[in-house]
Motif scaffolding. Structure first.
Motif, mmCIF file in Angstrom:
data_model
loop_
_atom_site.group_PDB
_atom_site.id
_atom_site.type_symbol
_atom_site.label_atom_id
_atom_site.label_comp_id
_atom_site.label_asym_id
_atom_site.label_seq_id
_atom_site.Cartn_x
_atom_site.Cartn_y
_atom_site.Cartn_z
ATOM 1 N N MET A 1 25.267 16.249 34.571
ATOM 2 C CA MET A 1 25.782 17.172 35.576
ATOM 3 C C MET A 1 24.663 17.635 36.503
ATOM 4 N N ARG A 2 25.036 17.930 37.731
ATOM 5 C CA ARG A 2 24.144 18.542 38.707
ATOM 6 C C ARG A 2 24.540 20.013 38.796
ATOM 7 N N VAL A 3 23.581 20.904 38.516
ATOM 8 C CA VAL A 3 23.897 22.318 38.357
ATOM 9 C C VAL A 3 23.090 23.168 39.329
ATOM 10 N N ALA A 4 23.742 24.181 39.902
ATOM 11 C CA ALA A 4 23.061 25.201 40.690
ATOM 12 C C ALA A 4 23.084 26.506 39.902
ATOM 13 N N ILE A 5 21.978 27.249 39.936
ATOM 14 C CA ILE A 5 21.855 28.490 39.177
ATOM 15 C C ILE A 5 21.428 29.618 40.115
ATOM 16 N N ALA A 6 22.128 30.757 40.021
ATOM 17 C CA ALA A 6 21.744 31.951 40.772
ATOM 18 C C ALA A 6 21.620 33.125 39.810
ATOM 19 N N ASP A 7 20.412 33.654 39.670
ATOM 20 C CA ASP A 7 20.153 34.799 38.792
ATOM 21 C C ASP A 7 18.877 35.466 39.275
ATOM 22 N N ASP A 8 18.869 36.790 39.338
ATOM 23 C CA ASP A 8 17.700 37.478 39.884
ATOM 24 C C ASP A 8 16.536 37.547 38.905
ATOM 25 N N SER A 9 16.772 37.234 37.634
ATOM 26 C CA SER A 9 15.695 37.240 36.651
ATOM 27 C C SER A 9 15.010 35.879 36.616
ATOM 28 N N PRO A 10 13.759 35.782 37.036
ATOM 29 C CA PRO A 10 13.061 34.487 36.996
ATOM 30 C C PRO A 10 13.006 33.909 35.590
ATOM 31 N N PHE A 11 12.836 34.783 34.595
ATOM 32 C CA PHE A 11 12.748 34.324 33.211
ATOM 33 C C PHE A 11 14.056 33.657 32.789
ATOM 34 N N PHE A 12 15.183 34.339 33.036
ATOM 35 C CA PHE A 12 16.470 33.777 32.628
ATOM 36 C C PHE A 12 16.797 32.532 33.445
ATOM 37 N N ARG A 13 16.546 32.587 34.739
ATOM 38 C CA ARG A 13 16.850 31.473 35.635
ATOM 39 C C ARG A 13 16.103 30.204 35.212
ATOM 40 N N LEU B 1 17.934 26.605 42.485
ATOM 41 C CA LEU B 1 17.564 27.809 41.747
ATOM 42 C C LEU B 1 17.466 28.939 42.767
ATOM 43 N N ALA B 2 18.367 29.910 42.676
ATOM 44 C CA ALA B 2 18.417 30.990 43.654
ATOM 45 C C ALA B 2 18.303 32.341 42.972
ATOM 46 N N ALA B 3 17.725 33.312 43.707
ATOM 47 C CA ALA B 3 17.518 34.647 43.147
ATOM 48 C C ALA B 3 18.663 35.601 43.468
ATOM 49 N N ASP B 4 19.546 35.221 44.397
ATOM 50 C CA ASP B 4 20.688 36.073 44.731
ATOM 51 C C ASP B 4 21.760 35.236 45.409
ATOM 52 N N GLY B 5 22.889 35.876 45.704
ATOM 53 C CA GLY B 5 24.010 35.158 46.283
ATOM 54 C C GLY B 5 23.731 34.632 47.675
ATOM 55 N N VAL B 6 22.983 35.387 48.462
ATOM 56 C CA VAL B 6 22.672 34.949 49.827
ATOM 57 C C VAL B 6 21.855 33.666 49.811
ATOM 58 N N GLN B 7 20.822 33.634 48.963
ATOM 59 C CA GLN B 7 19.998 32.431 48.856
ATOM 60 C C GLN B 7 20.812 31.259 48.318
ATOM 61 N N LEU B 8 21.683 31.530 47.357
ATOM 62 C CA LEU B 8 22.523 30.470 46.793
ATOM 63 C C LEU B 8 23.384 29.824 47.870
ATOM 64 N N LEU B 9 24.092 30.641 48.654
ATOM 65 C CA LEU B 9 24.963 30.107 49.696
ATOM 66 C C LEU B 9 24.170 29.324 50.730
ATOM 67 N N ALA B 10 22.996 29.837 51.104
ATOM 68 C CA ALA B 10 22.171 29.160 52.100
ATOM 69 C C ALA B 10 21.711 27.793 51.595
ATOM 70 N N GLU B 11 21.290 27.731 50.340
ATOM 71 C CA GLU B 11 20.794 26.462 49.798
ATOM 72 C C GLU B 11 21.925 25.461 49.589
ATOM 73 N N LEU C 1 26.753 18.536 47.102
ATOM 74 C CA LEU C 1 27.034 19.719 46.303
ATOM 75 C C LEU C 1 26.800 19.449 44.816
ATOM 76 N N PRO C 2 26.447 20.474 44.055
ATOM 77 C CA PRO C 2 26.329 20.310 42.602
ATOM 78 C C PRO C 2 27.710 20.133 41.973
ATOM 79 N N ASP C 3 27.711 19.749 40.711
ATOM 80 C CA ASP C 3 28.977 19.616 39.982
ATOM 81 C C ASP C 3 29.515 20.970 39.538
ATOM 82 N N VAL C 4 28.619 21.935 39.351
ATOM 83 C CA VAL C 4 29.022 23.258 38.886
ATOM 84 C C VAL C 4 27.946 24.265 39.286
#
Length: 224
Positions: A1-13, A30-40, A47-50
């Motif tokens: 799978m191709r995955v995109a991740i958005a989480d503000d915690s660098p450790f968890f991300r 790998l995005a730190a917030d929703g705005v960055q996720l949508l932009a990327e 697009l990723p699979d999930v």
């Protein structure tokens, strides 16, 4: 799978990315917030699979992940989304499923520590399935019991309903409850008969109907 991740915690991300890569999957965003996720996602050629999104992100740490999921659905309605939260609430499920149940998921962050649970959830989402945290389903059903709506069902039928609301197939429910698929089919027919919900259209339609019923009555039970 191709995955995109958005989480503000660098450790968890990064930790989630390591887990997925160790299982042979590709983390493409790998995005730190929703705005960055949508932009990327808008900038990526494929697009990723999930997409995996934390509910609480900057700037307010309230519902930014839900807002991002709603925006994703408007732009890419078929893109599967898994929401994660440290404190899962039934209201999150209500908003997430307002636009449909296909490829939608909500899990507690505690559950994704287990790679098997995470991969099972992502696989079900990418095949158009539904994933709901067991605690959310249990909370919704307990609200139903408080209003007396579920008193018509037997204890076993409530077990089956809970599993159906989690998006599980009859085969999966049968394995979990150590019953035959034929017995699960009989329980399912009885559930819909008692609740007055049409069972036509296959398993996916039944799951959507159960979730619609749960959402509607959970809102009624919660009040304005």
């Amino acid at each position: 799978m191709r995955v995109a991740i958005a989480d503000d915690s660098p450790f968890f991300r990064q930790g989630l990315a390591v887990l997925l890569r160790s299982a042979g999957h590709e983390v493409v965003v790998l995005a730190a917030d929703g705005v960055q996720l949508l932009a990327e996602l808008q900038a990526t050629p494929e697009l990723p699979d999930v997409v995996v999104i934390d509910v609480w992100m900057p700037p307010t740490h309230t519902d930014e992940g839900l807002v991002a999921a709603e925006q994703l659905h408007l732009v890419w309605p078929d893109l599967p989304v898994l929401l994660l939260s440290a404190h899962v609430q039934p209201s999150y499920a209500t908003r997430l499923l307002a636009s449909g149940t296909r490829g939608r998921g909500l899990l507690s962050k505690d559950k994704v520590d287990d790679l098997g649970t995470l991969l099972d959830a992502l696989t079900r989402l990418t095949t158009g399935g539904l994933v709901l945290d067991q605690d959310v389903v249990a909370d919704l059903i307990s609200q139903q019991r408080a209003t007396g709506e579920l008193d018509r069902l037997s204890a076993r039928e409530r077990d089956v309903l809970r599993s159906m609301a989690e998006g599980r197939s009859n085969r999966s429910i049968a394995g979990t409850l150590h019953l035959s698929e034929r017995t699960i089919e009989a329980h399912t027919a009885s559930i819909f008969d008692k609740l007055g919900i049409s069972a036509e259209g296959g398993d996916n339609r039944r799951v959507r109907a159960v979730l619609t019923w749960l959402r509607g009555h959970a809102v009624t039970a919660a009040g304005p």
